[in-house]
Design an enzyme around this catalytic site. Sequence first.
Site, PDB file in Angstrom:
ATOM      1  N   ARG A  80      -7.351  -3.868   0.116  1.00  0.00           N
ATOM      2  CA  ARG A  80      -7.247  -5.320   0.512  1.00  0.00           C
ATOM      3  C   ARG A  80      -6.683  -6.157  -0.727  1.00  0.00           C
ATOM      4  NH1 ARG A  80     -11.299  -8.747  -1.217  1.00  0.00           N
ATOM      5  NH2 ARG A  80     -13.005  -7.429  -0.883  1.00  0.00           N
ATOM      6  N   TYR A 133       5.769 -24.011  15.897  1.00  0.00           N
ATOM      7  CA  TYR A 133       5.032 -23.070  16.775  1.00  0.00           C
ATOM      8  C   TYR A 133       3.780 -23.341  16.974  1.00  0.00           C
ATOM      9  CZ  TYR A 133       2.461 -18.783  17.684  1.00  0.00           C
ATOM     10  OH  TYR A 133       1.644 -17.761  18.218  1.00  0.00           O
ATOM     11  N   ASP A 217       9.229 -22.263   6.910  1.00  0.00           N
ATOM     12  CA  ASP A 217       8.974 -21.171   7.944  1.00  0.00           C
ATOM     13  C   ASP A 217      10.143 -20.627   8.545  1.00  0.00           C
ATOM     14  OD1 ASP A 217       8.346 -19.534  10.223  1.00  0.00           O
ATOM     15  OD2 ASP A 217       6.811 -20.332  10.744  1.00  0.00           O
ATOM     16  N   LYS A 242       8.592 -10.685  14.034  1.00  0.00           N
ATOM     17  CA  LYS A 242       9.693 -11.068  14.749  1.00  0.00           C
ATOM     18  C   LYS A 242      10.890 -10.135  14.299  1.00  0.00           C
ATOM     19  CE  LYS A 242       7.157 -13.910  17.039  1.00  0.00           C
ATOM     20  NZ  LYS A 242       5.829 -13.913  16.356  1.00  0.00           N
TER      21      LYS A 242
HETATM   22  C1  LIG Z   1       8.187 -19.736  13.868  1.00  0.00           C
HETATM   23  C2  LIG Z   1       6.849 -19.168  14.056  1.00  0.00           C
HETATM   24  N1  LIG Z   1       6.151 -19.202  12.884  1.00  0.00           N
HETATM   25  C3  LIG Z   1       4.963 -18.476  13.011  1.00  0.00           C
HETATM   26  C4  LIG Z   1       4.770 -17.686  14.084  1.00  0.00           C
HETATM   27  C5  LIG Z   1       3.033 -16.805  13.835  1.00  0.00           C
HETATM   28  O1  LIG Z   1       3.413 -15.533  13.761  1.00  0.00           O
HETATM   29  P1  LIG Z   1       2.353 -14.276  14.191  1.00  0.00           P
HETATM   30  O2  LIG Z   1       2.498 -14.430  15.651  1.00  0.00           O
HETATM   31  O3  LIG Z   1       2.844 -13.147  13.410  1.00  0.00           O
HETATM   32  O4  LIG Z   1       1.015 -14.775  13.679  1.00  0.00           O
HETATM   33  C6  LIG Z   1       5.251 -17.487  15.263  1.00  0.00           C
HETATM   34  C7  LIG Z   1       4.811 -16.468  16.180  1.00  0.00           C
HETATM   35  O5  LIG Z   1       5.656 -17.011  17.517  1.00  0.00           O
HETATM   36  C8  LIG Z   1       6.596 -18.339  15.090  1.00  0.00           C
HETATM   37  O6  LIG Z   1       7.220 -18.157  16.097  1.00  0.00           O
END
Ligand SMILES: Cc1ncc(COP(=O)(O)O)c(C=O)c1O
Length: 428
Positions: A80, A133, A217, A242
């Site tokens: 962890r 998101y 992000d 992704k």
């Molecule tokens: C731009 C963006 N940020 C964060 C996330 C969240 O990621 P995770 O699904 O790996 O938790 C996503 C998920 O689709 C995303 O498209």
Amino acid sequence: MPIEKPYRHKKIGDRVLAPETQMMGYGYDPGLSEGAVKVPLFQTSTFVFKTAEQGKAFFELAYGLREQGPTEEPGLIYSRINNPDLQILEERLTLWDGAEASLVFSSGMAAIATTMLTFLRPGDVFVHNEPIYGGTEHLVETVLPQFGIEREVFGSFPGAQTLEEAMKKAAARGRVGLIFVETPANPTNDLVDIAACAEVAAKYVGPDGRRPLVVIDNTFLGPLWQQPLQCGADLVIYSLTKYVGGHSDVVAGGCLGSEGLVGQVKGMRGVLGTTLDPHTAWLLLRSLETLKLRMTSAMKNARYVAEFLQDHPKVDKVHYLGFLAEGSPERAIFQRQCKSPGSTFSFEIHGGEAEAFRLLNHLHLVRLAVSLGGTESLIQHPATMTHSDVPEDRLRMIGVTPAMIRLSVGIEHPEDVIADLKQALEAV
Ligand SMILES: Cc1ncc(COP(=O)(O)O)c(C=O)c1O
């Protein structure tokens, strides 16, 4: 700072090694693993100390009870807190972004939530762009307010307040802890000027001498096509699920930045236990080796597909970054901070939800699934899927219409993807 070792060399003579070269070896000492060329999987929860004194010394360092010695490496304790697969992955992950340090998490949402909880406190108001998101929207709209953390929103859609207006309002309500930005934004590909965010943040130094951190992000374009730290951001967040994972078979997240800031997030990650598991870290090390190949191929394919859709009579609009109007402010931002339009974009079909669903239901090759950045093309309907949590009036405001479809173009032959879309559009 990692200690300089042969497997951490960034140069051969005067030649600075490219990140794609470093993805096969950086941060890994085969001498520590029986000479194995590849990083082995350290599928273990805990590590044996040679002596009690060594265990004590490892904990002192991990818990920040004393400074790291000049030749000392952090010792392995418990997965962890740290694990060789995680540490090597974290070193490699810094290379594309030019970050000092990075951390990996059990998901992109874990990276976002852990970072926010590290730097935000009850009474704080933070500022973020819109759209973001759907999961992040839910966190900031529903969860954080329960802990006394509120937000102000800015955006580039008609009627939205600007970043400056949002900052003024936020500062009147409480300490402005951070500016959180998703650019390009999911699912509209709206752009936010990262350098401008850093300039605005610098004007808001609190009584404690601290200014709001700029957190980006970078899931949609990073790490190949946009490097926010180079534009003045403090921290970069990824859903590694992704493009970095790239095969739609893992869920993971990342946070990158200076050693100081990442160190603070690491403390929170260790407590919350949002750490990535060793097996997924090992898979991501493998993914990183082909990241450039995959992202480059998908980016080339996306242009063909976007051009096909743009010319199609049943498609009203394609939100592809390669189509930003010459001379527009969006195009100026794109040219300043993005290296490519990437391979995820939305388009609007003529009609509404019924027409969008008809198209989605007639596809054979392109998979009807959320997520993006995989080797296969994925398609989904943001208003009823990834962004269904967002209230309808807000969805309309930010430009997520019932006719909008988001497509992540993969690495198939682009003509095959076009053939599939073409026959599905005929059925609409
Ligand atoms: C731009 C963006 N940020 C964060 C996330 C969240 O990621 P995770 O699904 O790996 O938790 C996503 C998920 O689709 C995303 O498209």
